[in-house]
Design a protein around this motif. Structure first.
Motif, PDB file in Angstrom:
ATOM      1  N   SER A 198      83.464  78.017  47.601  1.00  0.00           N
ATOM      2  CA  SER A 198      83.789  79.086  48.516  1.00  0.00           C
ATOM      3  C   SER A 198      85.455  79.029  48.583  1.00  0.00           C
ATOM      4  O   SER A 198      85.955  77.739  48.701  1.00  0.00           O
ATOM      5  CB  SER A 198      82.988  78.783  49.781  1.00  0.00           C
ATOM      6  OG  SER A 198      83.566  77.653  50.596  1.00  0.00           O
ATOM      7  N   LYS A 209      92.753  78.541  42.647  1.00  0.00           N
ATOM      8  CA  LYS A 209      92.583  79.500  43.837  1.00  0.00           C
ATOM      9  C   LYS A 209      91.633  80.600  43.276  1.00  0.00           C
ATOM     10  O   LYS A 209      90.911  81.512  43.900  1.00  0.00           O
ATOM     11  CB  LYS A 209      93.838  79.901  44.340  1.00  0.00           C
ATOM     12  CG  LYS A 209      94.321  78.858  45.199  1.00  0.00           C
ATOM     13  CD  LYS A 209      95.883  79.320  45.710  1.00  0.00           C
ATOM     14  CE  LYS A 209      95.558  80.178  46.880  1.00  0.00           C
ATOM     15  NZ  LYS A 209      97.100  80.618  47.355  1.00  0.00           N
ATOM     16  N   ASN A 212      79.217  81.231  49.865  1.00  0.00           N
ATOM     17  CA  ASN A 212      79.394  80.383  51.082  1.00  0.00           C
ATOM     18  C   ASN A 212      79.101  78.936  50.607  1.00  0.00           C
ATOM     19  O   ASN A 212      79.717  78.031  51.184  1.00  0.00           O
ATOM     20  CB  ASN A 212      78.288  80.865  52.223  1.00  0.00           C
ATOM     21  CG  ASN A 212      78.586  82.069  52.666  1.00  0.00           C
ATOM     22  OD1 ASN A 212      79.677  82.411  52.988  1.00  0.00           O
ATOM     23  ND2 ASN A 212      77.680  82.505  53.077  1.00  0.00           N
ATOM     24  N   LYS A 261      90.178  75.621  49.549  1.00  0.00           N
ATOM     25  CA  LYS A 261      91.264  75.325  50.334  1.00  0.00           C
ATOM     26  C   LYS A 261      91.310  73.987  50.768  1.00  0.00           C
ATOM     27  O   LYS A 261      92.258  73.374  50.739  1.00  0.00           O
ATOM     28  CB  LYS A 261      91.498  76.383  51.333  1.00  0.00           C
ATOM     29  CG  LYS A 261      92.916  76.423  52.194  1.00  0.00           C
ATOM     30  CD  LYS A 261      92.987  77.508  53.053  1.00  0.00           C
ATOM     31  CE  LYS A 261      94.389  77.482  53.592  1.00  0.00           C
ATOM     32  NZ  LYS A 261      94.565  78.512  54.567  1.00  0.00           N
ATOM     33  N   ARG A 262      90.246  73.541  51.439  1.00  0.00           N
ATOM     34  CA  ARG A 262      90.400  72.160  52.089  1.00  0.00           C
ATOM     35  C   ARG A 262      90.129  71.201  50.785  1.00  0.00           C
ATOM     36  O   ARG A 262      91.045  70.084  50.734  1.00  0.00           O
ATOM     37  CB  ARG A 262      88.809  71.859  52.693  1.00  0.00           C
ATOM     38  CG  ARG A 262      88.863  72.869  53.810  1.00  0.00           C
ATOM     39  CD  ARG A 262      87.755  72.040  54.972  1.00  0.00           C
ATOM     40  NE  ARG A 262      86.338  72.194  54.192  1.00  0.00           N
ATOM     41  CZ  ARG A 262      85.659  73.112  54.066  1.00  0.00           C
ATOM     42  NH1 ARG A 262      85.830  74.349  54.880  1.00  0.00           N
ATOM     43  NH2 ARG A 262      84.331  73.060  53.558  1.00  0.00           N
ATOM     44  N   SER A 271      87.128  79.098  51.331  1.00  0.00           N
ATOM     45  CA  SER A 271      87.515  77.882  52.473  1.00  0.00           C
ATOM     46  C   SER A 271      87.143  76.497  51.931  1.00  0.00           C
ATOM     47  O   SER A 271      88.257  75.519  52.272  1.00  0.00           O
ATOM     48  CB  SER A 271      86.608  78.174  53.763  1.00  0.00           C
ATOM     49  OG  SER A 271      85.161  78.093  53.417  1.00  0.00           O
ATOM     50  N   LYS A 272      86.176  76.174  51.262  1.00  0.00           N
ATOM     51  CA  LYS A 272      86.057  74.781  50.649  1.00  0.00           C
ATOM     52  C   LYS A 272      87.097  74.615  49.560  1.00  0.00           C
ATOM     53  O   LYS A 272      87.659  73.261  49.620  1.00  0.00           O
ATOM     54  CB  LYS A 272      84.616  74.786  50.380  1.00  0.00           C
ATOM     55  CG  LYS A 272      84.133  73.333  49.871  1.00  0.00           C
ATOM     56  CD  LYS A 272      82.638  73.059  49.345  1.00  0.00           C
ATOM     57  CE  LYS A 272      82.489  71.538  49.176  1.00  0.00           C
ATOM     58  NZ  LYS A 272      81.164  71.386  48.858  1.00  0.00           N
TER      59      LYS A 272
END
Length: 666
Positions: free
Chosen positions: A155, A79, A2, A160-161, A157-158
């Motif tokens: 993480s 990725k 996370n 991707k941002r 999600s991070k």
């Protein structure tokens, strides 16, 4: 993860994949060819050639495509491992591709005379400087981040941002640099004059860029030793970028041999990393093909084993489901414990019985707190059993529910043996709700008590008076009195037996009802007349003159109202009157029997229509009765789709209200 954490294991991809000697040797050959071509062109670099306008778009369209494809491939690797250093490489090739695109669009006489975006004569030259200066700086930044954050993975999600932010940031940077070099074209220092490089370009910009790029190449190679596929081909790309600028400096201006060779170096710099990655992708694919062939060769055996495994798994699953459904559908609470008394499995009946779930891992003795046996706390028995102080047992237990009711259970505990003799796998605890059995036992005891009293009393009177009449000479007056008493007690005994028979027929569902349209007023008038003067009570009927019709069985309804009027007279010994009302209310017929006697205690109302129930009061005990009458009344009225309720006040009397459905006259 996370948060940004040190990765516990290296993720396998082209960025981290180790290079072998053959890969490094091949990259060295490519680098040597680039150097050789550049060196061979040195004697001819200042020779001016024909201005081929198609050469620039041809070279740079390929360069731009390769740069963007490389950026995409690097992002795909980002990725996978989500490393911050790889994000810098992605930004580098995205920036390189974008700047190359702006460079060719602003180059004079490719699309318009001075280039697109209102470019000036210095715009494309400064874009070239920025592009080649940015390449070694980005590689330096890549090395720094790789050294400091080598084991960090974002993480998903991070990552991707950050990928999105990087894309937006690079685009904004390219737009900003384009705006500066076009909008302030007249304020830019002159680095190119009539197609020739100025001293500012050569000594102030070009030579420092070559020097910085060379230092970057040396440091990068020294740090990485070209140990990975990516680092191997990045060394070649840095070399090509440095030679690009060096040849430009030697050529001295545009459209010379050196300038054309530099464009070729630009092409090499753009595609070399991509070519290396594609080459490694191909090798990986070939290895995967070989592995696939090996898997395919063993596919039959694998399918056979898989089929057998799935069949066995299905059978086990089906058996487990059957066993679980059996346990869940059981009317008993089933609990399985390990050898130490911790719960492994409990069916839903446990929660239903004891009003709270039994969690896996909970100690059985802790769950049994508050339960009692006849002589001790039940949790003590459970603890003693699991400590092997007592053998398997069967005990009757009781507990108080959250509603304050007492529930009764029977518990049995047995060990579960293992496959080997003498081994213990766990314990099985079963709990059966026997509250209803306890209630029935109480009813049976009370029934026996009532029967022994209610039957013995009239029989004793009958036998006694018959014996007197048979053995003694009595006067005619006494004989008539004795015979009247015998008749009265016989009727009492007959009514008692009929009540039992009615109850048995209602329970078995064999009671037949013959429904017809009945005038409730006429029916009640007939019944009331039969009770006039009984036990010094006057019964008064209050009803409208017109008939009120209900659908019912005449005999059974007569039984109901005779029973209620009899009770009204019986339980109002100090009064002389009862009132009967026949009323209608919104399609319902309300028949009320009101007495002015003892009344009923509030705590007895919820059990009033229960079989064999009699209010525990000495005044009422003297009156007698079996406690069956009201339960028969209730069942008959419910069979007529009606209901019976009571309104009472202790010491002032009671009103029993029978509700039936009103029908239209036929």
């Amino acid at each position: 993860m996370n948060q940004d954490q040190a990765s516990p294991a290296t993720i396998y991809n082209l960025i981290t994949m180790k290079s072998n000697p053959s890969q490094r040797r091949f990259a060295f050959i490519i680098g040597a060819i680039v150097v050789l071509i550049s060196l061979l062109s040195v004697p001819f670099v200042r020779i001016q050639l024909v201005e081929l306008q198609a050469y620039q778009p041809a070279i740079f369209s390929t360069v731009i495509c390769f740069e963007f494809i490389t950026a995409y491939v690097i992002y795909s690797q980002f990725k996978i491992n989500r490393s911050p250093a790889v994000l810098v490489l992605f930004a580098l090739y995205l920036f390189s591709g974008g700047m190359s695109l702006v460079y060719i669009l602003t180059f004079p006489r490719v699309f318009v005379e001075n280039g697109l975006f209102h470019a000036g004569t210095q715009t494309s030259a400064w874009l070239y400087v920025i592009l080649h200066a940015g390449f070694p700086l980005a590689i330096t930044l890549y090395m720094m981040i790789e050294s400091k954050f080598a084991n960090v993975n974002y993480s998903a999600s991070k990552a991707k941002r950050l990928g999105l932010y990087t894309l937006i940031g690079v685009i904004l940077l390219i737009i900003g640099l384009t705006y500066i070099t076009t909008h302030f074209k007249n304020q830019l220092p002159i680095v190119l004059s009539q197609g020739k490089l100025t001293p500012l370009f050569i000594y102030g910009l070009g030579l420092p860029i070559v020097l910085i790029t060379l230092i970057t190449l040396i440091v990068y190679y020294k740090r990485t030793k070209a140990s990975t596929v990516t680092s191997t081909w990045l060394c070649v790309a840095i070399l090509a970028s440095m030679l690009d600028v060096a040849i430009i400096l030697c050529g001295g201006g545009r459209f010379s041999v050196g300038w054309y060779v530099a464009r070729w170096n630009t092409f090499v710099c753009a595609n070399i990393v991509l070519a290396g990655m594609i080459y490694e992708f191909t090798k990986m694919y070939l290895r995967m093909t070989e592995l696939f062939q090996q898997v395919k060769d063993s596919e039959y055996n694998y399918k056979v084993l898989l089929g057998e495994s799935q069949l066995a798994e299905r059978k086990i699953s089906e058996q487990s489901d059957i066993i679980e459904r059996m346990l869940e559908s059981s009317h008993e609470a089933i609990i399985m414990c390990d050898i130490e008394g911790r719960v492994i499995f409990a069916n839903r009946r446990v929660e239903h019985f004891f009003e709270r779930p039994l969690e896996s891992g909970e100690r059985m003795s802790s769950y049994c707190l508050g339960m009692k046996t006849a002589d001790a706390a039940f949790d003590e028995f459970i603890d003693a059993y699991f400590e092997q102080s007592i053998p398997p047992f069967r005990k009757r237990i009781s507990r108080l529910t959250l509603k304050g009711e007492t529930r009764h259970y029977e518990c049995y505990v047995n060990p579960i043996s293992g496959e080997m003799e003498g081994t213990l796998r766990g314990h099985l605890v079963g709990l059966r709700d026997r509250t209803e059995e306890e209630r029935i036992d109480e009813l049976k005891n009370e029934f026996v008590s009532i029967i022994s009293h209610e039957i013995r009393t009239p029989l004793s009177s009958i036998v006694g008076f018959i014996e007197i009449l048979a053995t003694r000479a009595v006067t005619e007056e006494k004989r008539a009195k004795y015979i009247e008493t015998i008749h009265k007690e016989s009727l009492r005994l007959s009514n008692l037996i009929n009540d039992f028979l009615d109850l048995q027929r209602l329970d078995s569902g064999r009671q037949e009802f013959h429904f017809q349209s009945l005038d409730a007023v006429l029916l009640l008038r007939e019944i009331v007349e039969q009770w006039q003067g009984k036990d010094n009570h006057e019964a008064e009927l209050h009803a409208a003159a017109e008939p009120i019709f209900v659908q019912g069985d005449e005999d059974r309804l007569k039984q109901v109202f005779h029973n209620l009027i009899s009770n009204a007279i019986k339980y109002s010994p100090g009064a002389t009157k009862i009132d009967i009302y026949v009323e209608t209310d919104n399609g319902k017929v309300l028949i009320k029997i009101q007495d002015y006697g003892l009344g009923i205690p509030a705590d007895a109302l919820d059990k009033l229509f229960t079989r064999f129930y009699r209010v525990d009061n000495s005044d009422r005990r003297k009156i007698g009765g079996t406690g069956l009458g009201l339960s028969i009344v209730k069942e008959i009225i419910e069979a007529h789709h009606g209901k019976v309720v009571v309104d009472t006040e202790l010491g002032k009397g009671s009103i029993f209200i029978v509700q039936l459905v009103e029908i239209d006259a036929e």
